[in-house]
Scaffold this motif. Structure first.
Motif, PDB file in Angstrom:
ATOM      1  N   LYS A  70       0.877  -1.286   0.051  1.00  0.00           N
ATOM      2  CA  LYS A  70      -0.025  -0.168   0.122  1.00  0.00           C
ATOM      3  C   LYS A  70       0.926   1.312  -0.164  1.00  0.00           C
ATOM      4  O   LYS A  70       1.676   1.178   0.792  1.00  0.00           O
ATOM      5  CB  LYS A  70      -0.748   0.040   1.287  1.00  0.00           C
ATOM      6  N   GLY A  71       0.405   2.354  -0.807  1.00  0.00           N
ATOM      7  CA  GLY A  71       1.191   3.314  -0.713  1.00  0.00           C
ATOM      8  C   GLY A  71       1.072   4.313  -1.965  1.00  0.00           C
ATOM      9  O   GLY A  71       0.787   3.661  -3.134  1.00  0.00           O
ATOM     10  N   GLY A  72       1.210   5.538  -2.019  1.00  0.00           N
ATOM     11  CA  GLY A  72       1.072   6.568  -2.931  1.00  0.00           C
ATOM     12  C   GLY A  72       1.916   6.490  -4.062  1.00  0.00           C
ATOM     13  O   GLY A  72       2.817   5.793  -4.165  1.00  0.00           O
ATOM     14  N   ILE A  73       1.348   7.360  -5.076  1.00  0.00           N
ATOM     15  CA  ILE A  73       2.185   7.717  -6.362  1.00  0.00           C
ATOM     16  C   ILE A  73       2.643   9.203  -6.176  1.00  0.00           C
ATOM     17  O   ILE A  73       1.556   9.886  -6.325  1.00  0.00           O
ATOM     18  CB  ILE A  73       1.452   7.220  -7.540  1.00  0.00           C
ATOM     19  N   ARG A  74       3.687   9.630  -6.419  1.00  0.00           N
ATOM     20  CA  ARG A  74       4.087  10.995  -6.449  1.00  0.00           C
ATOM     21  C   ARG A  74       4.580  11.293  -7.648  1.00  0.00           C
ATOM     22  O   ARG A  74       5.210  10.679  -8.713  1.00  0.00           O
ATOM     23  CB  ARG A  74       5.458  11.023  -5.602  1.00  0.00           C
ATOM     24  N   PHE A  75       4.358  12.486  -8.070  1.00  0.00           N
ATOM     25  CA  PHE A  75       4.577  13.171  -9.244  1.00  0.00           C
ATOM     26  C   PHE A  75       5.558  14.280  -8.829  1.00  0.00           C
ATOM     27  O   PHE A  75       5.283  15.295  -8.205  1.00  0.00           O
ATOM     28  CB  PHE A  75       3.528  13.823 -10.154  1.00  0.00           C
ATOM     29  N   HIS A  76       7.008  14.253  -9.174  1.00  0.00           N
ATOM     30  CA  HIS A  76       7.826  15.281  -8.960  1.00  0.00           C
ATOM     31  C   HIS A  76       9.035  15.234  -9.816  1.00  0.00           C
ATOM     32  O   HIS A  76       9.576  14.394 -10.188  1.00  0.00           O
ATOM     33  CB  HIS A  76       8.220  14.964  -7.446  1.00  0.00           C
ATOM     34  N   PRO A  77       9.321  16.576  -9.990  1.00  0.00           N
ATOM     35  CA  PRO A  77      10.709  16.637 -11.015  1.00  0.00           C
ATOM     36  C   PRO A  77      11.864  16.316 -10.289  1.00  0.00           C
ATOM     37  O   PRO A  77      12.757  15.605 -11.167  1.00  0.00           O
ATOM     38  CB  PRO A  77      10.507  18.251 -11.218  1.00  0.00           C
ATOM     39  N   GLN A  78      12.077  15.974  -9.145  1.00  0.00           N
ATOM     40  CA  GLN A  78      13.261  15.577  -8.566  1.00  0.00           C
ATOM     41  C   GLN A  78      13.036  14.156  -7.848  1.00  0.00           C
ATOM     42  O   GLN A  78      13.974  13.820  -7.181  1.00  0.00           O
ATOM     43  CB  GLN A  78      13.815  16.695  -7.278  1.00  0.00           C
ATOM     44  N   GLU A  79      12.191  13.332  -8.263  1.00  0.00           N
ATOM     45  CA  GLU A  79      11.890  12.026  -7.902  1.00  0.00           C
ATOM     46  C   GLU A  79      13.080  11.066  -8.409  1.00  0.00           C
ATOM     47  O   GLU A  79      13.794  11.421  -9.322  1.00  0.00           O
ATOM     48  CB  GLU A  79      10.746  11.727  -8.225  1.00  0.00           C
ATOM     49  N   THR A  80      13.495  10.417  -7.065  1.00  0.00           N
ATOM     50  CA  THR A  80      14.538   9.511  -7.434  1.00  0.00           C
ATOM     51  C   THR A  80      14.058   8.054  -7.165  1.00  0.00           C
ATOM     52  O   THR A  80      13.270   8.058  -6.099  1.00  0.00           O
ATOM     53  CB  THR A  80      15.751   9.822  -6.817  1.00  0.00           C
ATOM     54  N   VAL A 142      -2.116  -1.814  -3.866  1.00  0.00           N
ATOM     55  CA  VAL A 142      -2.903  -0.680  -3.924  1.00  0.00           C
ATOM     56  C   VAL A 142      -2.622   0.610  -3.914  1.00  0.00           C
ATOM     57  O   VAL A 142      -2.334   1.095  -2.742  1.00  0.00           O
ATOM     58  CB  VAL A 142      -4.288  -0.851  -2.815  1.00  0.00           C
ATOM     59  N   PRO A 143      -2.177   1.208  -5.011  1.00  0.00           N
ATOM     60  CA  PRO A 143      -1.851   2.859  -4.881  1.00  0.00           C
ATOM     61  C   PRO A 143      -2.859   3.642  -4.437  1.00  0.00           C
ATOM     62  O   PRO A 143      -3.854   3.335  -4.079  1.00  0.00           O
ATOM     63  CB  PRO A 143      -1.403   3.038  -6.444  1.00  0.00           C
ATOM     64  N   ALA A 144      -2.273   4.885  -4.186  1.00  0.00           N
ATOM     65  CA  ALA A 144      -2.869   5.965  -3.844  1.00  0.00           C
ATOM     66  C   ALA A 144      -2.490   7.422  -4.065  1.00  0.00           C
ATOM     67  O   ALA A 144      -1.165   7.428  -4.513  1.00  0.00           O
ATOM     68  CB  ALA A 144      -3.134   6.148  -2.263  1.00  0.00           C
ATOM     69  N   PRO A 145      -3.047   8.351  -3.915  1.00  0.00           N
ATOM     70  CA  PRO A 145      -2.498   9.845  -4.043  1.00  0.00           C
ATOM     71  C   PRO A 145      -1.321  10.224  -3.359  1.00  0.00           C
ATOM     72  O   PRO A 145      -1.174   9.582  -2.001  1.00  0.00           O
ATOM     73  CB  PRO A 145      -3.330  10.706  -4.180  1.00  0.00           C
ATOM     74  N   THR A 359      -4.541   4.976   7.179  1.00  0.00           N
ATOM     75  CA  THR A 359      -5.640   4.367   7.836  1.00  0.00           C
ATOM     76  C   THR A 359      -7.034   4.427   7.077  1.00  0.00           C
ATOM     77  O   THR A 359      -7.712   3.829   7.246  1.00  0.00           O
ATOM     78  CB  THR A 359      -5.464   4.809   9.356  1.00  0.00           C
ATOM     79  N   CYS A 360      -7.156   5.947   6.684  1.00  0.00           N
ATOM     80  CA  CYS A 360      -8.519   6.191   5.975  1.00  0.00           C
ATOM     81  C   CYS A 360      -8.452   5.539   4.632  1.00  0.00           C
ATOM     82  O   CYS A 360      -9.649   5.063   4.268  1.00  0.00           O
ATOM     83  CB  CYS A 360      -8.539   7.718   5.792  1.00  0.00           C
ATOM     84  N   SER A 361      -7.347   5.346   3.929  1.00  0.00           N
ATOM     85  CA  SER A 361      -7.325   4.587   2.805  1.00  0.00           C
ATOM     86  C   SER A 361      -7.645   3.146   3.043  1.00  0.00           C
ATOM     87  O   SER A 361      -8.579   2.475   2.391  1.00  0.00           O
ATOM     88  CB  SER A 361      -6.073   4.371   2.304  1.00  0.00           C
ATOM     89  N   TYR A 362      -7.577   2.593   4.028  1.00  0.00           N
ATOM     90  CA  TYR A 362      -7.792   1.332   4.470  1.00  0.00           C
ATOM     91  C   TYR A 362      -9.388   1.181   4.659  1.00  0.00           C
ATOM     92  O   TYR A 362     -10.057   0.330   4.404  1.00  0.00           O
ATOM     93  CB  TYR A 362      -7.061   0.809   5.686  1.00  0.00           C
ATOM     94  N   PHE A 363      -9.727   2.409   5.581  1.00  0.00           N
ATOM     95  CA  PHE A 363     -11.498   2.280   5.725  1.00  0.00           C
ATOM     96  C   PHE A 363     -11.967   2.525   4.195  1.00  0.00           C
ATOM     97  O   PHE A 363     -13.241   2.046   4.004  1.00  0.00           O
ATOM     98  CB  PHE A 363     -11.625   3.721   6.503  1.00  0.00           C
ATOM     99  N   GLU A 364     -11.264   3.248   3.383  1.00  0.00           N
ATOM    100  CA  GLU A 364     -12.029   3.475   2.047  1.00  0.00           C
ATOM    101  C   GLU A 364     -12.167   1.866   1.434  1.00  0.00           C
ATOM    102  O   GLU A 364     -12.993   1.662   0.894  1.00  0.00           O
ATOM    103  CB  GLU A 364     -11.150   4.208   1.083  1.00  0.00           C
ATOM    104  N   GLN A 365     -10.996   1.009   1.638  1.00  0.00           N
ATOM    105  CA  GLN A 365     -11.135  -0.434   1.030  1.00  0.00           C
ATOM    106  C   GLN A 365     -12.086  -1.231   1.746  1.00  0.00           C
ATOM    107  O   GLN A 365     -13.257  -1.824   1.036  1.00  0.00           O
ATOM    108  CB  GLN A 365      -9.656  -1.055   1.321  1.00  0.00           C
ATOM    109  N   VAL A 366     -12.362  -1.028   3.158  1.00  0.00           N
ATOM    110  CA  VAL A 366     -13.394  -1.791   3.801  1.00  0.00           C
ATOM    111  C   VAL A 366     -14.727  -1.299   3.537  1.00  0.00           C
ATOM    112  O   VAL A 366     -15.487  -2.150   3.097  1.00  0.00           O
ATOM    113  CB  VAL A 366     -13.139  -1.449   5.479  1.00  0.00           C
ATOM    114  N   GLN A 367     -14.992   0.157   3.032  1.00  0.00           N
ATOM    115  CA  GLN A 367     -16.358   0.545   2.728  1.00  0.00           C
ATOM    116  C   GLN A 367     -16.713   0.013   1.418  1.00  0.00           C
ATOM    117  O   GLN A 367     -17.770  -0.417   0.968  1.00  0.00           O
ATOM    118  CB  GLN A 367     -16.315   1.923   2.774  1.00  0.00           C
ATOM    119  N   GLY A 368     -15.755  -0.041   0.397  1.00  0.00           N
ATOM    120  CA  GLY A 368     -15.612  -0.494  -0.916  1.00  0.00           C
ATOM    121  C   GLY A 368     -16.159  -1.801  -0.809  1.00  0.00           C
ATOM    122  O   GLY A 368     -16.796  -2.249  -1.602  1.00  0.00           O
ATOM    123  N   ASN A 369     -15.629  -2.815  -0.039  1.00  0.00           N
ATOM    124  CA  ASN A 369     -15.528  -4.099  -0.022  1.00  0.00           C
ATOM    125  C   ASN A 369     -17.230  -4.329   0.339  1.00  0.00           C
ATOM    126  O   ASN A 369     -17.846  -5.130  -0.223  1.00  0.00           O
ATOM    127  CB  ASN A 369     -14.954  -4.896   1.015  1.00  0.00           C
TER     128      ASN A 369
END
Ligand code: NAD
Length: 427
Positions: A70-80, A142-145, A359-369
């Motif tokens: 679980k974890g987000g996807i970043r858009f950043h010019p200095q991403e490494t 499961v990605p996220a913002p 934690t709220c993303s996890y709640f989103e999964q629970v509610q979605g299920n």
């Protein structure tokens, strides 16, 4: 940022120190100090001007012993890749410290959304998902913002995944807009979550939040809602800094009588940049971007980027500061951390402090299920309970063993992940 700074080396250094204290065996150390799987790939995009540009993307899966990555996807010019590796590792510890059944992952694209049209951003999102579709999914990863991505980006990625796999898979991604399978309260979750831990810390320290002042770095998703709830609790935020992309530098905005959350929101763009001219009209004093760190306040909340409190500036922190709440991931280097520990400043470490989002993303999964969505009050109440009990468990261990809060949080997380990896028979 210091170009020599390597967040992944820092994450490994933090891990090694705790592995030693926990007396972990060699196999467990070798397994947990690196990601289980890495994807590095290219995303070619037809730009609006007719040229084709090739972007670099990453998805790193650190550990899935306790559940899907679980974890987000970043858009950043200095991403490494090392930033993404570090963030994936911290996600593993974060999910474990709040005891949710998820592992750690992170993604990134080297790009600057400031200079991309919506169509070009959509093409990056869809291109990203086309490459990783077989390696993510509701039960896999499961990605996220995250930084500079939002619900719209997530919906494009989900839509691409559904086209490829055939069917509806809302659980492939979280941070979706409300009405598209998103959870109420997600926007507030990280900032509010950080403030639930600040409230608990101050209670334990015997300090009335109404008598405190605070300074914040960043005025994006995390910081905005942290300032909002801190103000509702009666605290007085007096300084906030942000990045100004036009000037390519950061500024601090100061108001001794207290920042006014709503008036600042009204003059801030979607990247979290406050309009300087309008701020002056509203009575804000504008100083250099480093001023947020040197304010005479009780609480500092770094909520922008990694590597912001380091050996060179840690001694500019005022003797008045009693507590640091790390809203950002990795804002304090290990060298600076030692100084803060010696100075007896109470630390709420990043992967505990900012765990409200996941934690709220996890709640989103629970509610979605369940396909049944809770009212906002219920989401926030459950979030408060989860953050409060995670904080208390870390605080109790720190007190019992007379150790630093960051060490206590790491001990809890690493033990849980090591145990899950062992029970599975992986190590
Ligand atoms: P954001 O993109 O919404 O906002 C970032 C803010 O930081 C903006 O106001 C920007 O102007 C400011 N900023 C950037 N560079 C700066 C600099 N050099 N000096 C001062 N300000 C600067 O990002 P966000 O979602 O608020 O995330 C902030 C941090 O919190 C990141 O480290 C992120 O990984 C972490 N985090 C975010 C979430 C979440 O749910 N959004 C969850 C956990 C951790």
């Amino acid at each position: 940022m210091d170009s020599k700074f390597n967040p992944f080396k820092m994450a490994q250094q933090q891990f090694d120190e705790i592995a030693e204290k926990l007396n972990l065996d060699e196999a467990t150390r070798s397994f947990l100090r690196v990601p289980m799987k890495e994807m590095h790939f290219t995303i070619p995009v037809k730009m609006d001007d007719g040229t084709t540009k090739v972007f670099q993307g990453f998805r790193i899966q650190h550990n899935s012993a306790r559940g899907p990555n679980k974890g987000g996807i970043r858009f950043h010019p200095q991403e490494t890749v090392d930033t993404v590796r570090a963030l994936a590792t911290w996600m593993t510890w974060k999910c474990a410290v709040v005891d949710i059944p998820l592992g750690g992952g992170k993604g990134g694209v080297i790009c600057d959304p400031h200079n991309l049209s919506m169509r070009e951003q959509e093409a990056i999102c869809r291109g990203f998902m086309r490459v990783i579709a077989r390696d993510v999914g509701p039960l896999v990863d499961v990605p996220a913002p995250d930084v500079m991505t939002n619900g719209q980006h997530m919906v494009w990625m989900m839509d691409e995944y559904e086209k490829i796999m055939g069917g509806k898979f809302p659980g492939v991604i979280t941070g979706k807009p409300v009405g598209m399978g998103g959870s109420l309260g997600r926007t507030e979750a990280t900032g509010y979550g950080a403030m639930y831990t600040v409230r608990e810390a101050l209670n334990n320290l015997g300090i009335d939040i109404k008598n405190t002042t605070a300074s914040f770095q960043g005025f994006g998703n995390v910081s905005q809602y942290a300032i909002d709830l801190y103000t509702q609790y009666g605290g007085k935020p007096v300084c906030v800094s942000c990045w100004d992309d036009k000037d390519k530098k950061s500024y601090s905005f100061i108001k001794e009588s207290g920042l006014v959350f709503k008036e600042l929101m009204a003059i801030t763009d979607k990247f979290g940049t406050i309009d300087k001219a309008k701020a002056v009209e509203l009575g804000y004093k504008i100083e250099d971007g480093n001023a947020w760190l040197t304010q005479d306040v009780d609480i500092l909340v770094p909520a922008a980027l990694e590597n912001q409190i380091h050996a060179e500036n840690v001694n500019t922190i005022s003797p008045k500061v009693k507590l640091i709440a790390e809203g950002a991931n990795g804002p304090t280097t290990p060298e600076a951390d030692k100084v803060l520990h010696e100075r007896n400043i109470f630390m709420i470490p990043d992967f505990l402090c900012n765990a409200g989002g996941v934690t709220c993303s996890y709640f989103e999964q629970v509610q979605g299920n369940m396909n049944y969505f809770w009212p906002k009050e219920e989401v926030l109440e459950k979030l408060d309970n989860a953050m409060t009990s995670a904080f208390q468990a870390v605080y109790d261990l720190a007190k019992r063993k007379n150790i630093y809060m960051r060490d206590a949080a790491y001990m809890i997380s690493i033990s849980r992940v090591a145990e899950a990896s062992k029970v599975r028979g992986w190590i």
